[in-house]
Design a protein around this motif. Sequence first.
Motif, short mmCIF file in Angstrom:
data_model
loop_
_atom_site.label_atom_id
_atom_site.label_comp_id
_atom_site.label_asym_id
_atom_site.label_seq_id
_atom_site.Cartn_x
_atom_site.Cartn_y
_atom_site.Cartn_z
N LEU A 5 3.72 3.39 10.11
CA LEU A 5 3.91 2.70 8.84
C LEU A 5 2.66 2.92 8.00
CD1 LEU A 5 5.28 -0.71 10.16
CD2 LEU A 5 6.59 1.18 9.25
N ALA A 6 2.83 2.90 6.69
CA ALA A 6 1.67 3.02 5.82
C ALA A 6 0.85 1.74 5.97
CB ALA A 6 2.11 3.21 4.38
N ALA A 17 4.38 -0.62 3.16
CA ALA A 17 4.72 -0.17 4.51
C ALA A 17 5.92 0.78 4.48
CB ALA A 17 5.02 -1.36 5.40
N LEU A 18 6.84 0.51 3.56
CA LEU A 18 8.03 1.37 3.45
C LEU A 18 7.73 2.65 2.67
CD1 LEU A 18 10.68 -1.39 2.64
CD2 LEU A 18 10.54 -0.05 4.73
N GLY A 19 6.52 2.73 2.15
CA GLY A 19 6.13 3.94 1.45
C GLY A 19 6.45 3.90 -0.04
N LEU A 20 6.81 2.74 -0.55
CA LEU A 20 7.11 2.63 -1.99
C LEU A 20 5.82 2.63 -2.78
CD1 LEU A 20 9.90 -0.03 -2.65
CD2 LEU A 20 9.85 2.33 -3.42
N ASN A 21 5.70 3.51 -3.75
CA ASN A 21 4.56 3.43 -4.66
C ASN A 21 5.02 3.79 -6.07
OD1 ASN A 21 3.73 6.35 -5.33
ND2 ASN A 21 3.97 6.37 -3.10
N GLN A 23 3.80 5.40 -8.60
CA GLN A 23 3.69 6.76 -9.13
C GLN A 23 4.85 7.64 -8.65
OE1 GLN A 23 1.53 9.75 -7.36
NE2 GLN A 23 0.31 10.27 -9.16
N SER A 24 5.15 7.57 -7.36
CA SER A 24 6.24 8.39 -6.80
C SER A 24 7.59 7.93 -7.35
CB SER A 24 6.20 8.26 -5.28
OG SER A 24 7.10 9.15 -4.71
N LEU A 25 7.69 6.60 -7.50
CA LEU A 25 8.95 6.04 -8.03
C LEU A 25 9.21 6.54 -9.46
CD1 LEU A 25 11.04 3.93 -7.02
CD2 LEU A 25 9.79 2.21 -8.30
N ASN A 28 10.05 10.30 -9.38
CA ASN A 28 11.43 10.52 -8.96
C ASN A 28 12.41 10.15 -10.06
OD1 ASN A 28 11.83 11.48 -6.14
ND2 ASN A 28 10.41 9.83 -5.69
#
Lengths: 174, 268
Positions: A5-6, A17-21, A23-25, A28
């Motif tokens: 997990l992050a 922890a789920l990798g949501l950030n 910038q990436s959101l 995408n």
Amino acid sequence: MTILLAESSGIGGLFTALGLNVQSLVLNTLAFLVIVAVLGKYVYPSLIKALDAKKDELEAAVRLEHEAKEALEKAGSKAEAVIAEARVAAGEILAATKEAATAQLDEARAKSEAQATRTINEAREQLARDVSDARKTLRTDTARLVAATTETILGEKLDGKHDAELIDRSLEIK
Amino acid sequence: MNLFIGGVPVVSLPAEKLFDIGPIHFTNSMMLGIIGVSITFWLFWYTKSKIQSNKHTRVSIAMLWMFDILLGTAEEVLGSREMAVKLSPLAISLFFIILINNWLELLPFVGPITYNGLPLFRGLAADLNFTAALAIITMVTAQIWAIRTHGFFGNLGRYFVNPLKDPVGVFTGFLEIIAEFSRLIALAMRLFGNIFGGEVLLAVMGFITVWAAPIALPPFMFLELFVGAIQAYVFFMLTVVFVSLGTASHHEVASSDEPLTLAGEVAV
């Protein structure tokens, strides 16, 4: 098996922890919106146009089929009517022909019967005449024969007068 | 993602960062996503070119057939061809991109090829950022369509009701707000969970069966092909349904005995 997990801490720990950030959101989201915009502007109109054209063709074909079916039904009912009419006419013609044939047959039969009757009557008359003639001839011949025989027996020529005398004599003898 | 460290499969929940280009962090899910999107674009352009030249191939016919089915489904749900055509760029693109990426992740090069000790490729839908982005776009689109249909205040009326006029409506409005957020989270998590779970399943089955993996894995791969297609269709369908619910009149939604979206979500 190990699950990585992050690093997470605080309230936003779960998302991290789920990798949501963010910038990436955002990346995408923007990328997908660009894809939607490009496909929506340059590709989908052509596909929809092609589908609409195909749909129109299908509808036209269905309409034509429907019309053809209606025409066929009409022609069928028309043909049935014509056939029924023809059947009636044929029936009438047949009946008339039969009637005429029967009349002709009766006429022919009557004619032939009349002809036959006439022929029979004529034959009968002819026969009667022939019988009568034969009887006359026979009587004449018999008389001649008797006379000739008598002439032969008596040795004298017989005539009416002599014959009458002979008859009277034979009556007196008796 | 299914990297083996010390002979044990290691599953990473977030997508792994491979490198940076300026301020942008490139992850392994983005790498496969680029390939997936490229294939999607190629398929659509190929179909378009075949339509224009009127020389169809099996691929173009299959693409057009699927497009027709999806457009027809959207038309049925929305009740209008015009609305379905307007929503198709979003809904149908969602379907194809999710579908192609879900199937791509089953290819053998996803996982084993590494870059700086990390897998170079990872399923795009196995990255929550992607599924969350799609969910946000879907829910925002549903709201925009609802506002265009009912007006800004008309749309607010779905959630906020005068308590003096309709006391029960206040409660249902509150529930509706919660439902909007739960739909968003469910959309994102369902797709992510299914695809991520599928990847983990394949990694674990490969690990357990060891040398028998070539025989043991294909059934699970077929299952994942099926799951990938189903999830793409579910996402497409829910997008259309949410937009349809937003554009339906309040009366229609209120009088409906069947809680369509919730039932649909639970069923899925």
